[in-house]
Scaffold this motif. Structure first.
Motif, PDB file in Angstrom:
ATOM      1  N   GLN A 153     -33.486   3.776  59.857  1.00  0.00           N
ATOM      2  CA  GLN A 153     -33.347   4.420  61.158  1.00  0.00           C
ATOM      3  C   GLN A 153     -32.146   5.361  61.169  1.00  0.00           C
ATOM      4  O   GLN A 153     -31.058   5.024  60.700  1.00  0.00           O
ATOM      5  CB  GLN A 153     -33.174   3.342  62.230  1.00  0.00           C
ATOM      6  CG  GLN A 153     -33.145   3.824  63.650  1.00  0.00           C
ATOM      7  CD  GLN A 153     -33.109   2.657  64.621  1.00  0.00           C
ATOM      8  OE1 GLN A 153     -33.814   1.667  64.432  1.00  0.00           O
ATOM      9  NE2 GLN A 153     -32.285   2.760  65.649  1.00  0.00           N
TER      10      GLN A 153
ATOM     11  N   HIS B  53     -31.138   7.364  66.827  1.00  0.00           N
ATOM     12  CA  HIS B  53     -32.538   7.752  67.002  1.00  0.00           C
ATOM     13  C   HIS B  53     -33.439   6.549  66.732  1.00  0.00           C
ATOM     14  O   HIS B  53     -33.026   5.549  66.139  1.00  0.00           O
ATOM     15  CB  HIS B  53     -32.906   8.892  66.046  1.00  0.00           C
ATOM     16  CG  HIS B  53     -32.139  10.149  66.281  1.00  0.00           C
ATOM     17  ND1 HIS B  53     -32.546  11.127  67.160  1.00  0.00           N
ATOM     18  CD2 HIS B  53     -30.963  10.582  65.753  1.00  0.00           C
ATOM     19  CE1 HIS B  53     -31.665  12.118  67.161  1.00  0.00           C
ATOM     20  NE2 HIS B  53     -30.694  11.805  66.314  1.00  0.00           N
ATOM     21  N   THR B  54     -34.691   6.654  67.156  1.00  0.00           N
ATOM     22  CA  THR B  54     -35.671   5.625  66.819  1.00  0.00           C
ATOM     23  C   THR B  54     -36.398   5.956  65.529  1.00  0.00           C
ATOM     24  O   THR B  54     -36.892   5.056  64.849  1.00  0.00           O
ATOM     25  CB  THR B  54     -36.695   5.467  67.958  1.00  0.00           C
ATOM     26  OG1 THR B  54     -37.301   6.741  68.224  1.00  0.00           O
ATOM     27  CG2 THR B  54     -36.011   4.972  69.224  1.00  0.00           C
ATOM     28  N   ASP B  55     -36.487   7.261  65.190  1.00  0.00           N
ATOM     29  CA  ASP B  55     -37.081   7.653  63.916  1.00  0.00           C
ATOM     30  C   ASP B  55     -36.116   7.385  62.772  1.00  0.00           C
ATOM     31  O   ASP B  55     -34.920   7.147  62.976  1.00  0.00           O
ATOM     32  CB  ASP B  55     -37.440   9.148  63.931  1.00  0.00           C
ATOM     33  CG  ASP B  55     -38.596   9.457  64.868  1.00  0.00           C
ATOM     34  OD1 ASP B  55     -39.406   8.553  65.107  1.00  0.00           O
ATOM     35  OD2 ASP B  55     -38.676  10.598  65.345  1.00  0.00           O
TER      36      ASP B  55
ATOM     37  N   ARG C 131     -41.140   7.083  60.219  1.00  0.00           N
ATOM     38  CA  ARG C 131     -40.817   5.839  60.918  1.00  0.00           C
ATOM     39  C   ARG C 131     -39.915   4.995  60.024  1.00  0.00           C
ATOM     40  O   ARG C 131     -39.998   5.063  58.781  1.00  0.00           O
ATOM     41  CB  ARG C 131     -42.097   5.061  61.221  1.00  0.00           C
ATOM     42  CG  ARG C 131     -42.876   4.685  59.964  1.00  0.00           C
ATOM     43  CD  ARG C 131     -44.062   3.791  60.254  1.00  0.00           C
ATOM     44  NE  ARG C 131     -44.831   3.551  59.039  1.00  0.00           N
ATOM     45  CZ  ARG C 131     -44.516   2.663  58.099  1.00  0.00           C
ATOM     46  NH1 ARG C 131     -43.433   1.925  58.249  1.00  0.00           N
ATOM     47  NH2 ARG C 131     -45.265   2.502  57.023  1.00  0.00           N
TER      48      ARG C 131
ATOM     49  N   GLY D 245     -33.161  -0.755  61.173  1.00  0.00           N
ATOM     50  CA  GLY D 245     -34.354  -0.599  61.979  1.00  0.00           C
ATOM     51  C   GLY D 245     -35.630  -1.182  61.403  1.00  0.00           C
ATOM     52  O   GLY D 245     -36.720  -0.869  61.873  1.00  0.00           O
TER      53      GLY D 245
END
Length: 422
Positions: A291, A295-297, A274, A89
């Motif tokens: 990442q 999830h995006t977090d 993040r 990510g």
């Protein structure tokens, strides 16, 4: 997996080392109908792929972590084993520092193009440090990324291999990892091989000729086999008692291969931050948050990597995780450490069955060295990331070397009249 006596017959193949290279070789041989035994000194499989589960269930990588887009052998092996790949990510290749943003792709391309031009101007190989001359601050950041990942000083590395036609050019973006941990690859292979994998069985000597080999294990006696795949880290290869010893071309290739040092850090976090990475502006180390699966977090863990002896010294990895954890938290002020969890440090130079990080092409190495690593002698075939040519120093190189070694062993056995299938 077993630690008991080693029942093998003379037609078996012994594989020394249960890392990616050794287990991939063993699995390929097993699939071809060859009886194998894997002899591993540690109490676990995986070698330099070593996944660790934190108290909250987050999986972190104490060893190899990033899988590049062109790591086709490792990606294919994951597919064969039914293992999923998940994104990190953030950019592996382009790392910001507190002093400035990540380098732009154009600036990185300019830096590498200039390095390649300097290589083309000279007939002889020379240190990579003389080929790379960063101008802008962003290019300094890019050069530091290369040296950090190399884990040996650029002054030791081959300019021709680093920046020649087949040199530094491939990127890791977008980088991925194996869901459940990169060690899942070797664990899945070991499950398929079952009790053919013998842990806590260090090999100390191999006597061999064109007819077969005798492998001597510390405290576990000797076994006679048809052939041996030696898939141990480069420093340990030099400590094995081999009779006959390494032939001159392989010994020369080993002398022209550098072996680095590295350490990794993991700090459990109180909350999911993040995804992102940031590099130290002074020393060759960086830290990141990857990442979380689905999830995006990011997962609640801050990871760090120090590449090279000097960086390992600066972060005091040999003294424990606390000093480095403080540095990493200063570099990432947006994250908060978990109050009741302790950081974790792994210093590969102090690991007795590794003695460092991974290999790099040293000044003077040639494509003839690649051929030497891949050439059997007597009844021994070598594997491991240091034998993987342009893919040395990577998990993909290790996996590829295992497949190549298995094919070489099958060739040896067929030359002796053994039916090894198609």
């Amino acid at each position: 997996m077993s630690t008991s006596a080693i029942p093998v017959h003379p037609g078996s193949v012994a594989v020394v080392g249960a890392g990616l290279a050794g287990l991939h070789a063993a699995w390929r041989l097993h699939e071809a109908g060859i009886e194998v035994v894997v002899l591993e000194a540690r109490d676990r499989v995986g070698g330099r792929t070593w996944s660790h589960t934190l108290d909250d269930g987050t999986v972190v990588e104490r060893g190899g972590e990033f899988i590049a887009p062109d790591d086709e052998v490792l990606r294919g092996l994951c597919g064969d084993l039914g293992l999923s790949l998940i994104p990190h990510g953030f950019s592996f290749d382009r790392r910001p520092t507190p002093e400035g943003p990540a380098p732009g792709t154009d600036e990185v391309a300019e830096l590498l193009a200039a390095a390649r031009a300097r290589v083309a101007e000279r007939d002889q190989d020379f240190p990579a440090s003389e080929a790379i001359a960063p101008g802008t601050q962003a290019q300094v950041s890019a050069a530091r990324r290369i040296e950090t990942s190399l884990s040996v000083p650029l002054s030791m590395a081959s300019a021709r291999r680093m920046f020649g036609d087949d040199g530094e050019g491939h990127g890791y973006d977008p980088a991925v990892r194996v869901g459940g941990g990169n060690q899942s690859v070797t664990q899945a292979l070991a499950r398929r091989l079952q009790d053919r994998v013998r842990l806590r069985t260090p090999v100390v000597a191999i006597d061999h000729d064109e007819r077969g080999a005798t492998v001597r294990c510390a405290g576990a006696g000797s076994v006679s086999v048809a052939a041996v795949v030696v898939a141990v880290p480069l420093p340990l290869l030099g400590e094995l008692e081999l009779a006959p010893s390494l032939p001159e071309p392989i010994a020369a290739a080993a002398a022209r291969t550098a072996f680095g040092d590295a350490a990794k850090l993991h700090v459990p976090l109180a909350a999911a931050p993040r995804p992102g990475g940031v590099a130290s502006p002074q020393t060759l180390w960086w830290c990141w948050t990857s990442q979380a699966p689905g999830h995006t977090d990011a997962a609640p863990a801050l990871s760090g990597f120090a590449g090279g002896t000097e960086a390992v010294r600066v972060v005091a990895a040999a003294d424990g995780p606390d000093a480095w954890a403080r540095m990493a938290l200063q570099l990432r002020p947006d994250v908060v450490p978990a109050p009741d969890a302790s950081p974790l440090v792994t210093h590969w130079g102090s690991e007795s069955w590794t003695r460092g990080s991974y290999s790099a092409p040293a000044v003077g190495c040639t494509v003839a060295d690649d051929a030497a690593w891949a050439t059997p002698w007597g009844s021994i075939v070598l594997a491991g990331e240091h034998t993987a040519g342009d893919h040395c120093g990577t998990m993909n190189g290790a996996a590829a070397s295992g497949a190549r070694a298995a094919n070489a062993v099958l060739g040896l056995l067929r030359a002796r009249g053994r039916d090894c299938g198609p």
